[in-house]
Design a protein around this motif. Sequence first.
Motif, PDB file in Angstrom:
ATOM      1  N   SER A  15       0.607  -1.288   0.091  1.00 30.39           N
ATOM      2  CA  SER A  15       0.148   0.095  -0.044  1.00 30.39           C
ATOM      3  C   SER A  15       0.574   1.503  -0.074  1.00 30.39           C
ATOM      4  CB  SER A  15      -0.625  -0.133   1.322  1.00 30.39           C
ATOM      5  OG  SER A  15      -1.332   1.271   1.816  1.00 30.39           O
ATOM      6  N   ASN A  18      -2.227   3.375   2.554  1.00 33.48           N
ATOM      7  CA  ASN A  18      -2.922   3.370   4.239  1.00 33.48           C
ATOM      8  C   ASN A  18      -1.442   2.993   4.735  1.00 33.48           C
ATOM      9  OD1 ASN A  18      -5.461   2.504   4.807  1.00 33.48           O
ATOM     10  ND2 ASN A  18      -5.530   2.258   2.466  1.00 33.48           N
ATOM     11  N   PRO A  65      -8.717   1.237   2.199  1.00 30.54           N
ATOM     12  CA  PRO A  65      -8.933   1.297   0.602  1.00 30.54           C
ATOM     13  C   PRO A  65     -10.219   1.193   0.921  1.00 30.54           C
ATOM     14  CG  PRO A  65      -7.839  -0.779   1.473  1.00 30.54           C
ATOM     15  CD  PRO A  65      -8.677   0.094   2.390  1.00 30.54           C
ATOM     16  N   VAL A  66     -11.096   2.100  -0.136  1.00 32.74           N
ATOM     17  CA  VAL A  66     -12.423   1.823  -0.630  1.00 32.74           C
ATOM     18  C   VAL A  66     -12.622   0.674  -1.815  1.00 32.74           C
ATOM     19  CG1 VAL A  66     -14.671   2.702  -1.752  1.00 32.74           C
ATOM     20  CG2 VAL A  66     -13.142   3.994  -0.308  1.00 32.74           C
ATOM     21  N   TYR A  67     -13.187  -0.013  -2.192  1.00 33.30           N
ATOM     22  CA  TYR A  67     -12.828  -1.462  -2.624  1.00 33.30           C
ATOM     23  C   TYR A  67     -14.590  -1.456  -3.264  1.00 33.30           C
ATOM     24  CZ  TYR A  67      -7.965  -2.944  -1.736  1.00 33.30           C
ATOM     25  OH  TYR A  67      -7.027  -3.091  -1.166  1.00 33.30           O
ATOM     26  N   TYR A  69     -16.967   0.062  -4.144  1.00 33.01           N
ATOM     27  CA  TYR A  69     -17.557   1.106  -3.627  1.00 33.01           C
ATOM     28  C   TYR A  69     -18.313   0.648  -1.740  1.00 33.01           C
ATOM     29  CZ  TYR A  69     -17.621   2.900  -8.200  1.00 33.01           C
ATOM     30  OH  TYR A  69     -16.709   2.887  -9.861  1.00 33.01           O
ATOM     31  N   GLY A 106      -9.851   5.651   1.501  1.00 33.63           N
ATOM     32  CA  GLY A 106      -9.511   6.027   1.084  1.00 33.63           C
ATOM     33  C   GLY A 106     -10.111   6.164  -0.835  1.00 33.63           C
ATOM     34  N   GLY A 108     -10.107   5.504  -4.826  1.00 37.76           N
ATOM     35  CA  GLY A 108      -8.688   5.603  -5.632  1.00 37.76           C
ATOM     36  C   GLY A 108      -9.025   6.666  -6.768  1.00 37.76           C
ATOM     37  N   ALA A 109      -9.764   7.149  -6.853  1.00 41.44           N
ATOM     38  CA  ALA A 109     -11.099   8.071  -7.987  1.00 41.44           C
ATOM     39  C   ALA A 109     -11.055   9.438  -7.729  1.00 41.44           C
ATOM     40  CB  ALA A 109     -12.464   7.733  -8.286  1.00 41.44           C
ATOM     41  N   TYR A 114     -17.386  11.952  -7.074  1.00 42.67           N
ATOM     42  CA  TYR A 114     -17.742  11.068  -5.556  1.00 42.67           C
ATOM     43  C   TYR A 114     -18.920  12.516  -5.605  1.00 42.67           C
ATOM     44  CZ  TYR A 114     -15.788   7.054  -5.782  1.00 42.67           C
ATOM     45  OH  TYR A 114     -15.177   6.186  -5.823  1.00 42.67           O
ATOM     46  N   THR A 149      -6.104   8.675  -4.473  1.00 38.40           N
ATOM     47  CA  THR A 149      -5.051   7.512  -3.745  1.00 38.40           C
ATOM     48  C   THR A 149      -4.604   6.563  -4.939  1.00 38.40           C
ATOM     49  OG1 THR A 149      -6.664   5.886  -3.039  1.00 38.40           O
ATOM     50  CG2 THR A 149      -6.350   7.508  -1.810  1.00 38.40           C
ATOM     51  N   THR A 150      -4.817   6.661  -5.917  1.00 37.91           N
ATOM     52  CA  THR A 150      -4.359   5.958  -7.173  1.00 37.91           C
ATOM     53  C   THR A 150      -3.418   6.414  -7.472  1.00 37.91           C
ATOM     54  OG1 THR A 150      -6.450   4.928  -7.437  1.00 37.91           O
ATOM     55  CG2 THR A 150      -4.620   3.940  -9.340  1.00 37.91           C
TER      56      THR A 150
HETATM   57  C1  LIG Z   1     -10.527  -4.580  -5.267  1.00 38.19           C
HETATM   58  C2  LIG Z   1     -10.594  -3.157  -5.603  1.00 38.19           C
HETATM   59  C3  LIG Z   1     -11.392  -2.301  -5.917  1.00 38.19           C
HETATM   60  C4  LIG Z   1     -11.276  -1.001  -5.891  1.00 38.19           C
HETATM   61  N1  LIG Z   1     -12.705  -0.465  -6.302  1.00 38.19           N
HETATM   62  C5  LIG Z   1     -12.686   1.377  -5.930  1.00 38.19           C
HETATM   63  C6  LIG Z   1     -13.666   1.467  -5.893  1.00 38.19           C
HETATM   64  O1  LIG Z   1     -15.155   1.719  -6.125  1.00 38.19           O
HETATM   65  N2  LIG Z   1     -13.371   3.148  -5.907  1.00 38.19           N
HETATM   66  C7  LIG Z   1     -12.388   3.550  -5.891  1.00 38.19           C
HETATM   67  O2  LIG Z   1     -12.643   4.817  -5.547  1.00 38.19           O
HETATM   68  N3  LIG Z   1     -11.421   3.144  -5.782  1.00 38.19           N
HETATM   69  C8  LIG Z   1     -11.124   1.607  -5.635  1.00 38.19           C
HETATM   70  N4  LIG Z   1      -9.874   1.351  -5.980  1.00 38.19           N
HETATM   71  C9  LIG Z   1      -8.139   1.846  -5.877  1.00 38.19           C
HETATM   72  C10 LIG Z   1      -8.801   2.018  -4.412  1.00 38.19           C
HETATM   73  O3  LIG Z   1      -9.679   2.422  -3.488  1.00 38.19           O
HETATM   74  C11 LIG Z   1      -7.070   2.502  -3.766  1.00 38.19           C
HETATM   75  O4  LIG Z   1      -5.962   1.477  -4.457  1.00 38.19           O
HETATM   76  C12 LIG Z   1      -6.490   2.772  -2.365  1.00 38.19           C
HETATM   77  O5  LIG Z   1      -7.751   3.461  -1.724  1.00 38.19           O
HETATM   78  C13 LIG Z   1      -5.342   2.601  -2.440  1.00 38.19           C
HETATM   79  O6  LIG Z   1      -4.119   3.281  -1.222  1.00 38.19           O
HETATM   80  P1  LIG Z   1      -3.597   1.988  -1.007  1.00 38.19           P
HETATM   81  O7  LIG Z   1      -1.928   2.898  -1.441  1.00 38.19           O
HETATM   82  O8  LIG Z   1      -3.888   2.645   0.726  1.00 38.19           O
HETATM   83  O9  LIG Z   1      -3.935   0.738  -1.360  1.00 38.19           O
HETATM   84  C14 LIG Z   1     -10.030  -0.410  -5.765  1.00 38.19           C
HETATM   85  C15 LIG Z   1      -9.181  -1.035  -5.628  1.00 38.19           C
HETATM   86  C16 LIG Z   1      -8.932  -2.469  -5.839  1.00 38.19           C
HETATM   87  C17 LIG Z   1      -8.652  -3.248  -5.464  1.00 38.19           C
END
Ligand SMILES: Cc1cc2nc3c(=O)[nH]c(=O)nc-3n(C[C@H](O)[C@H](O)[C@H](O)COP(=O)(O)O)c2cc1C
Length: 172
Positions: A15, A18, A65-67, A69, A106, A108-109, A114, A149-150
């Motif tokens: 990560s 996080n 991290p939000v996965y 939604y 967090g 990713g988008a 949002y 966050t991505t």
């Molecule tokens: C399985 C998966 C599902 C994800 N779903 C979302 C999502 O629904 N919306 C979004 O904005 N980002 C989504 N992401 C991106 C993550 O939220 C992002 O990679 C994470 O917050 C980064 O934090 P980290 O550096 O601690 O891993 C998803 C990532 C993964 C791997």
Amino acid sequence: MRTRVLVFHPDLQSSTVNKALAQEARKNPELDVIGMYAKYPDFNIDVKAEQEALEQVDRIVLQFPVYWYSVPPLLKKWFDDVLAYGWAYGSQGTALHGKELLIAAGFGAGEEAYQGDSGYTAEQLFAPLHQTSNFIGTTWLDPFVMYGTTGIEQQRLEDYVSAYVRILSDIK
Ligand SMILES: Cc1cc2nc3c(=O)[nH]c(=O)nc-3n(C[C@H](O)[C@H](O)[C@H](O)COP(=O)(O)O)c2cc1C
């Protein structure tokens, strides 16, 4: 104020966001910061130990991290297992009443995804968590929400980390 920070990231070592938040939070001795996936790699949560630990604190932070939604699967299981009848809810289930609950999550988008014009806002997406908080009698704090966050740039990451640590340390 004693705070327990539960970090739900399936691979904290890989990560960016996080890991940075957890590393900085760990520097504050008043915070218990727990990597839940490392503690329970087989998803077999020690419910009694987790409940006892939560009884000792004033504030619970759920960091993830939000996965899709939503929350990562171990956090969903934590709700299912730890927030048990007779402990977290039901006529005898008052263990968490009055404690503060902070969501630190967090996306990713970017924030523009949002705004609500082409989908749901973070507040709407977190409604089940907010309702859970109401149900178990915790005080819902304004969620700490990170966007983009991505591939986050270093400066924005540092800003998030210092804002997070300020909130956790109660420095307004
Ligand atoms: C399985 C998966 C599902 C994800 N779903 C979302 C999502 O629904 N919306 C979004 O904005 N980002 C989504 N992401 C991106 C993550 O939220 C992002 O990679 C994470 O917050 C980064 O934090 P980290 O550096 O601690 O891993 C998803 C990532 C993964 C791997």
